[in-house]
Design a protein around this motif. Structure first.
Motif, short mmCIF file in Angstrom:
data_model
loop_
_atom_site.label_atom_id
_atom_site.label_comp_id
_atom_site.label_asym_id
_atom_site.label_seq_id
_atom_site.Cartn_x
_atom_site.Cartn_y
_atom_site.Cartn_z
N MET A 235 25.20 34.61 25.26
CA MET A 235 24.60 33.50 26.02
C MET A 235 25.57 33.06 27.40
SD MET A 235 21.70 32.57 25.06
CE MET A 235 21.53 30.96 25.37
N MET A 236 26.91 33.05 27.13
CA MET A 236 27.80 32.66 28.02
C MET A 236 28.00 33.79 29.22
SD MET A 236 30.66 31.33 25.46
CE MET A 236 31.95 30.74 26.69
N ASP A 237 27.84 34.98 28.94
CA ASP A 237 27.93 36.04 29.80
C ASP A 237 26.77 35.84 30.62
OD1 ASP A 237 28.81 38.29 31.05
OD2 ASP A 237 28.66 39.70 29.18
N LYS A 238 25.47 35.96 30.29
CA LYS A 238 24.36 35.64 30.98
C LYS A 238 24.48 34.49 31.68
CE LYS A 238 19.41 35.30 30.56
NZ LYS A 238 18.12 35.30 29.64
N SER A 239 25.09 33.26 31.25
CA SER A 239 24.97 32.04 31.97
C SER A 239 25.83 31.99 33.31
CB SER A 239 25.34 30.80 31.02
OG SER A 239 25.43 29.57 31.82
N ALA A 240 27.04 32.56 33.01
CA ALA A 240 27.88 32.77 34.03
C ALA A 240 27.62 33.51 35.19
CB ALA A 240 29.38 33.37 33.72
N SER A 241 26.52 34.70 34.78
CA SER A 241 26.20 35.59 35.97
C SER A 241 25.08 34.86 36.77
CB SER A 241 25.23 36.64 35.38
OG SER A 241 24.17 36.22 34.54
N ASN A 242 24.73 33.52 36.32
CA ASN A 242 23.57 32.64 37.05
C ASN A 242 24.47 31.87 38.08
OD1 ASN A 242 21.43 33.78 36.01
ND2 ASN A 242 21.55 32.52 34.30
N SER A 243 25.82 31.57 38.10
CA SER A 243 26.80 30.68 38.76
C SER A 243 27.20 31.61 40.08
CB SER A 243 27.85 30.17 38.01
OG SER A 243 28.69 29.37 39.00
N PRO A 244 27.24 31.02 41.05
CA PRO A 244 27.95 31.69 42.27
C PRO A 244 29.55 31.67 42.09
CG PRO A 244 27.42 29.53 42.86
CD PRO A 244 26.69 29.41 41.48
N ILE A 245 29.86 32.56 43.11
CA ILE A 245 31.52 33.07 43.00
C ILE A 245 31.88 31.45 43.31
CG2 ILE A 245 33.34 33.61 44.39
CD1 ILE A 245 31.36 36.13 45.07
N GLY A 246 32.97 31.08 42.73
CA GLY A 246 33.82 29.77 42.79
C GLY A 246 33.09 28.84 41.96
N SER A 247 32.30 28.97 41.37
CA SER A 247 31.69 27.81 40.47
C SER A 247 30.99 26.52 41.12
CB SER A 247 32.39 27.87 39.18
OG SER A 247 32.93 29.07 38.76
N GLU A 248 30.70 26.66 42.14
CA GLU A 248 30.36 25.65 42.97
C GLU A 248 31.62 24.44 43.12
OE1 GLU A 248 27.78 25.33 44.64
OE2 GLU A 248 26.25 26.26 43.78
N GLY A 249 32.76 24.99 43.17
CA GLY A 249 33.99 24.12 43.27
C GLY A 249 34.50 23.74 42.05
N GLY A 250 34.07 24.30 40.86
CA GLY A 250 34.65 24.19 39.66
C GLY A 250 35.90 25.14 39.37
N LEU A 251 36.88 24.45 38.65
CA LEU A 251 38.37 25.30 38.48
C LEU A 251 38.57 24.78 37.04
CD1 LEU A 251 40.23 24.75 41.68
CD2 LEU A 251 39.38 26.90 40.96
N ALA A 252 39.00 25.64 36.40
CA ALA A 252 39.47 25.51 34.91
C ALA A 252 40.74 25.86 34.74
CB ALA A 252 38.49 26.33 34.03
N PHE A 253 41.32 24.88 33.93
CA PHE A 253 42.97 25.07 33.61
C PHE A 253 42.87 24.82 32.02
CE2 PHE A 253 42.73 23.79 37.82
CZ PHE A 253 43.59 24.59 38.74
N LEU A 254 42.61 25.66 31.26
CA LEU A 254 42.40 25.57 29.71
C LEU A 254 43.86 26.29 28.78
CD1 LEU A 254 38.73 26.00 29.29
CD2 LEU A 254 40.02 23.99 29.37
N GLY A 255 44.87 26.29 29.73
CA GLY A 255 45.97 27.04 28.99
C GLY A 255 46.33 28.33 29.66
N PRO A 256 45.66 29.27 29.85
CA PRO A 256 45.99 30.47 30.53
C PRO A 256 46.81 30.22 31.88
CG PRO A 256 43.89 30.86 29.72
CD PRO A 256 44.14 29.23 29.73
N THR A 257 47.97 30.79 32.09
CA THR A 257 48.59 30.39 33.53
C THR A 257 49.48 31.66 33.49
OG1 THR A 257 49.85 28.90 34.65
CG2 THR A 257 50.40 28.97 32.16
N LYS A 258 50.61 31.54 34.46
CA LYS A 258 51.67 32.40 34.98
C LYS A 258 52.60 32.18 33.60
CE LYS A 258 53.10 33.13 38.76
NZ LYS A 258 53.77 33.08 40.15
N MET A 259 53.05 33.14 33.12
CA MET A 259 54.22 32.95 32.13
C MET A 259 55.38 32.69 32.66
SD MET A 259 55.54 36.03 29.44
CE MET A 259 55.94 35.92 27.82
N ASP A 260 56.05 31.57 31.96
CA ASP A 260 57.37 31.24 32.02
C ASP A 260 57.90 30.51 30.93
OD1 ASP A 260 59.62 30.08 33.06
OD2 ASP A 260 58.92 28.86 34.81
#
Length: 501
Positions: free
Chosen positions: A325-350
């Motif tokens: 469901m998420m795969d299909k849903s994401a395909s309906n959103s444009p590049i850049g997610s209408e200005g949405g940015l997610a910061f849920l933990g994954p980041t550059k390792m340090d």
């Protein structure tokens, strides 16, 4: 091996899994069990400890479920190979009885690790290639020394969870190089036990545990286990490495600017090198590879797959197949997610500065003039994970000193087609996808058939022709768009990391 089968046990981060492969390298059966833990009332906060007896019962049931049927007769099993999570460890006494078994998520030794790093961080990193110490074996030994001295004095050896599984199957005690290194027990330059560091910390040294190489036979199935599982007594038990290094083998990663992305619970990004390469800023991890003359350099995104799973439960509850469901849903959103940015933990390792950080979703407000819904949030999570992968590739190339020429991806996250599409465009380079989405099991199969004599060595290039890979090319029209979005994500991420919670 003729037409016989190989059984793979994978003591993973989320579950214990059993796979059965046929002689062509095709997976024919699989099963899984949840890990069984000791009641948290009896252990400290942030600690996790395995109920070893219940875990072993689960493994016996799992093997019995996957073999001994019409599809896989027990007498047609050629070998059992064991891989599994990094940093999961078992303490045993001089009679090889378990004193403690903990997964890689056992965080009881935060303070002990901090004390070790305050005084010895340079020595720890130069010896083991790993920081911070609280994630690894030395700090956990120190915790038992400080808090449970009655158990500590009984500790004779420290082995990893896959090493313990091989011990239970065959009765033969040994530790594989990559597993020992990933648990912080090895001097990675010497590829031997880190006796100097252990002595400096006044902690037990593993000198009585033989070190073994992946792709060899460490022992044979014992009579006791044969009775429990119905597998034939004397079945070869094969040494297989840590799940990440084994996945690199399954992806066909070799030295020479090749890079593997293992997209599961976490997303380690690793390259294989002909010498140990350490980051002068101690941000990344260095370990041993399956071949005795090779090492790994790693910059990991953290618990990316775990974060995506958390998000699926949060916004897509009570759905039988939320990821489709998420795969299909994401395909309906444009590049850049209408200005949405997610910061849920994954980041550059340090790993030189580890701690809790601020995160969440950032999107345009007021809502009156926008309208961010699930499809935008879902795509923003996939884009955020992709930006994290890009940042770690950039970091690895900077430390490695050369651009990578080949990128291969495998693991559960690779099943999400929208993520693969986004990732390819964010990286801006072609990537190869493991069609099976299970490079760890594939790599473990290769170690087994190498031990049985089907291949000359683990680095025999012909063995990688067994598994199908698909090449994905980026969309040139999206590369520039994603470059700008990646820069925006990176800049906002730096600002968020400055906010301490």
């Amino acid at each position: 091996m003729s037409d016989r089968f190989v059984v793979i046990l994978d003591a993973g981060s989320s579950k214990i899994r059993c796979y059965v492969f046929d002689h062509r390298g095709q997976q024919v059966l699989q099963g899984s069990r949840d890990w069984q833990y000791i009641d948290p009332v009896s252990i400290p906060n942030f600690a996790q400890e395995l109920d070893i007896n219940r875990v072993w019962s689960s493994i016996v049931d799992l093997i019995s479920e996957c073999v001994g049927n019409d599809s896989v007769p027990v007498h047609d099993v050629a070998a059992v190979a064991v891989t599994g999570q990094r940093q999961g460890i078992v303490f045993i006494d001089d009679a090889e009885r378990e004193i403690y078994a903990g997964p890689n998520t056992d965080l009881r030794a935060v303070f002990e690790g901090g004390a070790i790093d305050e005084e010895y961080s340079d020595l720890v990193y130069q010896t083991t290639g790993k920081l911070p110490s609280f994630l690894f074996s030395m700090a956990k030994l120190q915790w038992f020394k400080n808090h449970q001295p009655d158990k500590y004095v009984q500790i004779k050896s420290v082995i990893t969870l896959p090493d313990w599984l091989r011990l239970k199957l065959s009765g033969e005690l040994s530790s594989e190089y990559t597993l020992a290194a990933e648990a912080g027990l090895l001097d990675i330059r010497k590829r031997d036990w880190c006796t100097e560091l252990s002595t400096k910390l006044d902690l037990p040294v593993n000198t009585d545990v033989p070190l073994t190489t992946a792709g060899t036979i460490s022992g044979y199935l014992s009579r006791k286990v044969s009775k429990q599982t119905n597998l034939p007594q004397g079945t070869p038990v094969v040494v297989t490495g840590a799940d990440t290094q084994t996945a690199l083998l399954g992806l066909g990663i070799n030295p020479g600017a090749q890079l593997g992305i293992i997209a599961g619970w976490s997303i380690p990004i690793m390259t294989v090198t002909d010498r140990p390469i350490l980051d002068i800023n101690k941000r990344t991890w260095t370990g041993c590879y399956l071949d005795e003359n090779q090492w790994t350099l790693e910059s990991t995104c953290g618990d990316a797959g775990n974060a995506y799973d958390y998000f699926s439960n949060l916004l897509w509850p009570h759905v039988s197949d939320p990821f489709s469901m998420m795969d299909k849903s994401a395909s309906n959103s444009p590049i850049g997610s209408e200005g949405g940015l997610a910061f849920l933990g994954p980041t550059k390792m340090d790993m030189s500065r580890v701690g809790m950080q601020s995160g969440g979703f950032i999107f345009p407000v007021p809502i009156t003039f926008g309208g961010i819904d699930r499809q935008h949030l879902t795509r923003s999570v996939l884009e955020g994970i992709s930006y994290s992968v890009r940042s770690n590739i950039d970091q690895l190339e900077d430390i490695y000193g050369y651009p990578v020429k080949r990128i291969a991806v495998g693991g559960g996250m690779a099943k999400t087609k929208q993520w693969i599409e986004i990732l390819t465009n964010v990286i801006g380079r072609s990537i190869e996808i493991d069609i099976s989405n299970n490079p760890t099991a594939n790599g473990a199969y290769l170690t087994a058939v190498t031990a049985l004599g089907d291949f000359n060595s683990l680095t025999d290039k012909s063995n990688h022709e067994i598994f199908d890979m698909e090449t994905i090319e980026p969309d040139q029209s999206q590369i520039a768009q994603y470059y700008d979005l990646y820069q925006q994500w990176s800049e906002l991420g730096l600002q968020l990391r400055s906010i301490r919670i």
